[in-house]
Design a protein around this motif. Structure first.
Motif, PDB file in Angstrom:
ATOM      1  N   ILE A  85      -3.225  -2.464  -5.001  1.00 23.17           N
ATOM      2  CA  ILE A  85      -3.979  -3.626  -5.469  1.00 23.17           C
ATOM      3  C   ILE A  85      -2.969  -4.719  -5.783  1.00 23.17           C
ATOM      4  O   ILE A  85      -2.108  -4.528  -6.636  1.00 23.17           O
ATOM      5  N   SER A 106      -2.228   2.972 -12.637  1.00 26.25           N
ATOM      6  CA  SER A 106      -1.714   1.872 -11.822  1.00 26.25           C
ATOM      7  C   SER A 106      -0.290   1.546 -12.236  1.00 26.25           C
ATOM      8  O   SER A 106       0.095   1.741 -13.384  1.00 26.25           O
ATOM      9  N   THR A 128     -11.536   3.232  -9.611  1.00 28.12           N
ATOM     10  CA  THR A 128     -12.279   2.321 -10.480  1.00 28.12           C
ATOM     11  C   THR A 128     -11.406   1.165 -10.949  1.00 28.12           C
ATOM     12  O   THR A 128     -11.920   0.167 -11.434  1.00 28.12           O
ATOM     13  N   THR A 130      -9.421  -2.099 -10.773  1.00 28.54           N
ATOM     14  CA  THR A 130      -9.417  -3.303  -9.940  1.00 28.54           C
ATOM     15  C   THR A 130      -8.391  -4.270 -10.504  1.00 28.54           C
ATOM     16  O   THR A 130      -7.917  -4.102 -11.628  1.00 28.54           O
ATOM     17  N   ARG A 131      -8.063  -5.272  -9.732  1.00 30.46           N
ATOM     18  CA  ARG A 131      -7.129  -6.284 -10.204  1.00 30.46           C
ATOM     19  C   ARG A 131      -7.662  -6.937 -11.465  1.00 30.46           C
ATOM     20  O   ARG A 131      -6.933  -7.161 -12.425  1.00 30.46           O
ATOM     21  N   GLU A 132      -8.944  -7.189 -11.490  1.00 29.21           N
ATOM     22  CA  GLU A 132      -9.544  -7.886 -12.618  1.00 29.21           C
ATOM     23  C   GLU A 132      -9.555  -7.044 -13.889  1.00 29.21           C
ATOM     24  O   GLU A 132      -9.338  -7.558 -14.974  1.00 29.21           O
ATOM     25  N   ASN A 133      -9.833  -5.743 -13.785  1.00 29.12           N
ATOM     26  CA  ASN A 133      -9.998  -4.959 -15.006  1.00 29.12           C
ATOM     27  C   ASN A 133      -8.706  -4.311 -15.493  1.00 29.12           C
ATOM     28  O   ASN A 133      -8.683  -3.769 -16.596  1.00 29.12           O
TER      29      ASN A 133
END
Length: 137
Positions: A85, A106, A128, A130-133
């Motif tokens: 990601i 990550s 689950t 993501t870059r955003e979370n």
């Protein structure tokens, strides 16, 4: 019909409890530590050498682990999945049959990200993060 439904619900929750018990805290702590180190090694390998098209996850893991093959042994027969990601490695550890997620980590955060075996027993084996979370925080 009601009894069959009740039995189905009981069996479902019993299955979740058995899965949680099958992975003890001590064993999962070792796996989390190994997955954290492996996440950073995969991230470093990708940054230095890149991931060639067609390279299998297994080949990537062995190449990234290098001389530290104990990392892969610690994870046992559980499945390791890899994605990237925004250029950061994200690793997902699932049960050996690939049905349930156990750990997700990550490289873009200093802390270990998700201990699904404990917090969401029975969660399906899918990414689950993501870059955003995670990666943008």
């Amino acid at each position: 019909m009601k009894n069959a439904l009740r039995l189905g619900v009981v069996l479902f929750f019993l299955g979740l409890a058995v899965q949680a018990c099958a992975y003890g805290a001590g064993d999962m702590s070792k796996k989390a530590s190994a997955l954290d180190k492996l996440t950073r090694k995969v991230d470093s390998y990708q940054a230095e050498f890149g991931v060639t098209p067609g390279m299998s996850v297994q080949d990537l893991l062995y190449a990234a682990a290098g001389q530290d093959s104990e990392l892969l042994r610690t994870l046992g027969k559980d499945q390791v999945h890899v994605t990237f990601i925004s250029g950061n490695a994200v690793l997902l550890l699932c049960t050996g049959d690939g049905r349930h997620a156990l750990l997700e980590n990550s490289a873009c955060t200093p802390r270990f990200d998700r201990q699904l075996w404990r917090d969401e027993p029975g969660a399906p084996c899918r990414f689950t993060i993501t870059r955003e979370n995670v990666c943008d925080n």
